[in-house]
Design a protein around this motif. Sequence first.
Motif, PDB file in Angstrom:
ATOM      1  N   ASP A  12       2.179  11.037  -3.372  1.00  0.00           N
ATOM      2  CA  ASP A  12       2.137   9.591  -3.213  1.00  0.00           C
ATOM      3  C   ASP A  12       3.458   9.163  -2.581  1.00  0.00           C
ATOM      4  O   ASP A  12       4.536   9.399  -3.145  1.00  0.00           O
ATOM      5  N   VAL A  13       3.368   8.538  -1.421  1.00  0.00           N
ATOM      6  CA  VAL A  13       4.542   8.216  -0.613  1.00  0.00           C
ATOM      7  C   VAL A  13       4.473   6.762  -0.197  1.00  0.00           C
ATOM      8  O   VAL A  13       3.439   6.292   0.292  1.00  0.00           O
ATOM      9  N   ALA A  14       5.584   6.055  -0.378  1.00  0.00           N
ATOM     10  CA  ALA A  14       5.709   4.689   0.120  1.00  0.00           C
ATOM     11  C   ALA A  14       6.540   4.701   1.400  1.00  0.00           C
ATOM     12  O   ALA A  14       7.412   5.559   1.568  1.00  0.00           O
ATOM     13  N   MET A  15       6.262   3.770   2.279  1.00  0.00           N
ATOM     14  CA  MET A  15       7.066   3.610   3.481  1.00  0.00           C
ATOM     15  C   MET A  15       7.887   2.328   3.332  1.00  0.00           C
ATOM     16  O   MET A  15       7.328   1.233   3.177  1.00  0.00           O
ATOM     17  N   VAL A  16       9.211   2.481   3.359  1.00  0.00           N
ATOM     18  CA  VAL A  16      10.125   1.350   3.198  1.00  0.00           C
ATOM     19  C   VAL A  16      11.089   1.355   4.377  1.00  0.00           C
ATOM     20  O   VAL A  16      11.860   2.306   4.544  1.00  0.00           O
ATOM     21  N   ASN A  17      11.013   0.337   5.202  1.00  0.00           N
ATOM     22  CA  ASN A  17      11.867   0.242   6.397  1.00  0.00           C
ATOM     23  C   ASN A  17      11.758   1.496   7.262  1.00  0.00           C
ATOM     24  O   ASN A  17      12.759   2.011   7.779  1.00  0.00           O
ATOM     25  N   GLY A  18      10.534   2.000   7.378  1.00  0.00           N
ATOM     26  CA  GLY A  18      10.292   3.157   8.229  1.00  0.00           C
ATOM     27  C   GLY A  18      10.661   4.491   7.616  1.00  0.00           C
ATOM     28  O   GLY A  18      10.521   5.531   8.276  1.00  0.00           O
ATOM     29  N   ARG A  72       0.861  -1.186   0.000  1.00  0.00           N
ATOM     30  CA  ARG A  72       0.000   0.000   0.000  1.00  0.00           C
ATOM     31  C   ARG A  72       0.890   1.226   0.000  1.00  0.00           C
ATOM     32  O   ARG A  72       2.095   1.129   0.244  1.00  0.00           O
ATOM     33  N   ASP A  73       0.293   2.377  -0.293  1.00  0.00           N
ATOM     34  CA  ASP A  73       1.047   3.624  -0.207  1.00  0.00           C
ATOM     35  C   ASP A  73       0.177   4.703   0.425  1.00  0.00           C
ATOM     36  O   ASP A  73      -1.016   4.505   0.670  1.00  0.00           O
ATOM     37  N   LEU A  74       0.786   5.828   0.699  1.00  0.00           N
ATOM     38  CA  LEU A  74       0.111   6.952   1.327  1.00  0.00           C
ATOM     39  C   LEU A  74      -0.209   8.021   0.308  1.00  0.00           C
ATOM     40  O   LEU A  74       0.602   8.314  -0.582  1.00  0.00           O
ATOM     41  N   ARG A  75      -1.378   8.610   0.424  1.00  0.00           N
ATOM     42  CA  ARG A  75      -1.683   9.875  -0.249  1.00  0.00           C
ATOM     43  C   ARG A  75      -1.676  10.955   0.846  1.00  0.00           C
ATOM     44  O   ARG A  75      -2.415  10.863   1.821  1.00  0.00           O
ATOM     45  N   ILE A  76      -0.834  11.955   0.661  1.00  0.00           N
ATOM     46  CA  ILE A  76      -0.703  13.062   1.607  1.00  0.00           C
ATOM     47  C   ILE A  76      -1.008  14.355   0.867  1.00  0.00           C
ATOM     48  O   ILE A  76      -0.329  14.699  -0.109  1.00  0.00           O
ATOM     49  N   VAL A  77      -2.057  15.053   1.307  1.00  0.00           N
ATOM     50  CA  VAL A  77      -2.536  16.246   0.631  1.00  0.00           C
ATOM     51  C   VAL A  77      -2.100  17.483   1.416  1.00  0.00           C
ATOM     52  O   VAL A  77      -2.390  17.596   2.616  1.00  0.00           O
ATOM     53  N   VAL A  78      -1.410  18.393   0.733  1.00  0.00           N
ATOM     54  CA  VAL A  78      -0.960  19.641   1.333  1.00  0.00           C
ATOM     55  C   VAL A  78      -1.547  20.798   0.532  1.00  0.00           C
ATOM     56  O   VAL A  78      -1.486  20.814  -0.702  1.00  0.00           O
ATOM     57  N   VAL A  79      -2.126  21.755   1.254  1.00  0.00           N
ATOM     58  CA  VAL A  79      -2.618  22.992   0.646  1.00  0.00           C
ATOM     59  C   VAL A  79      -2.036  24.150   1.439  1.00  0.00           C
ATOM     60  O   VAL A  79      -2.174  24.189   2.668  1.00  0.00           O
ATOM     61  N   GLY A  80      -1.394  25.071   0.737  1.00  0.00           N
ATOM     62  CA  GLY A  80      -0.663  26.112   1.434  1.00  0.00           C
ATOM     63  C   GLY A  80       0.464  25.478   2.214  1.00  0.00           C
ATOM     64  O   GLY A  80       1.300  24.767   1.673  1.00  0.00           O
ATOM     65  N   ARG A  81       0.469  25.691   3.531  1.00  0.00           N
ATOM     66  CA  ARG A  81       1.446  25.028   4.409  1.00  0.00           C
ATOM     67  C   ARG A  81       0.735  24.091   5.373  1.00  0.00           C
ATOM     68  O   ARG A  81       1.215  23.806   6.452  1.00  0.00           O
ATOM     69  N   GLU A  82      -0.398  23.585   4.930  1.00  0.00           N
ATOM     70  CA  GLU A  82      -1.307  22.857   5.815  1.00  0.00           C
ATOM     71  C   GLU A  82      -1.489  21.416   5.348  1.00  0.00           C
ATOM     72  O   GLU A  82      -1.728  21.160   4.160  1.00  0.00           O
ATOM     73  N   LEU A  83      -1.386  20.492   6.277  1.00  0.00           N
ATOM     74  CA  LEU A  83      -1.729  19.104   6.010  1.00  0.00           C
ATOM     75  C   LEU A  83      -3.247  18.972   6.024  1.00  0.00           C
ATOM     76  O   LEU A  83      -3.880  19.136   7.066  1.00  0.00           O
ATOM     77  N   VAL A  84      -3.825  18.681   4.880  1.00  0.00           N
ATOM     78  CA  VAL A  84      -5.282  18.631   4.755  1.00  0.00           C
ATOM     79  C   VAL A  84      -5.805  17.207   4.897  1.00  0.00           C
ATOM     80  O   VAL A  84      -6.877  16.978   5.446  1.00  0.00           O
TER      81      VAL A  84
END
Length: 266
Positions: free
Chosen positions: A212-218, A151-163
């Motif tokens: 889109d971010v994967a986590m590999v060995n932390g 699996r992977d992560l979707r991380i949404v940023v708008v401005g300087r904010e984690l949405v």
Amino acid sequence: MRLITFDPFRTLGLPGVRYIKPELMHQHLDALRDADWLLFPGYWQLNTLHYALKKKIFPSPVSYHLGHDKVEMTRAFQAACPTHVPRTDILASTPENVRDVLHRWPLPFVAKQIRASEGLGVFLIESAEQFERYATDNAVLYVQEKLPIERDLRIVVVGRELVAAYWREGTDFHNNVARGGRVRHDLPIPETATDFVLTLTGYLNIDHAGFDVAMVNGQPMLLEFNRLFGHQGVPGLQQRVNDAIRRYLCGEPTPDSGAPTASRTA
């Protein structure tokens, strides 16, 4: 505040926004000059609005330029945070380079088209024949290691904010929601990933993107970002994005809400 948008669907719910058709922008130069912000122009408009009219653009010009294709994006990531980028080769599609890749890269690996989104144009290469067909259809070879992930992560940023931050999990090679992947709300979100993306977006001045971010060995590994990202799978995400856009454009404080769609873990 005087706001002009070129994409009414991306700015639904934002108060006081005037819509101008992109193709008619030269008929409204006075209004464009008077605006405080110009929102969501097409890529073809960017140079005129930013360099000729010297206007503030949202998303930022950097978001456009680095997000335009995977070559520009990856080369920037390789310079800014090389240890967070999967092994990647970017080469001209020549017979010599095709043979070289097949000699050096163990199968399977990933090959991508340089301009595609929603998981389209991303191929799992399991044979020389598959790669040769890919090379025939693409002028640039974009070859990347296949990461050991489910699996992977979707991380949404708008401005300087984690949405938003959430896991996506597919039934095959693709995890994209648009390709049948499902959103997992029951899994904790690694704070190392969200903090890394927030730091990177601030450094590069990317202010509207779904990473889109994967986590590999932390460790977070960057796959790509989309300047125009989908809102599927997370109820109310469109409103969250609009609220964050308003806060950013108006200079309002950013709420310290953490990852809003799942619990966090270090």
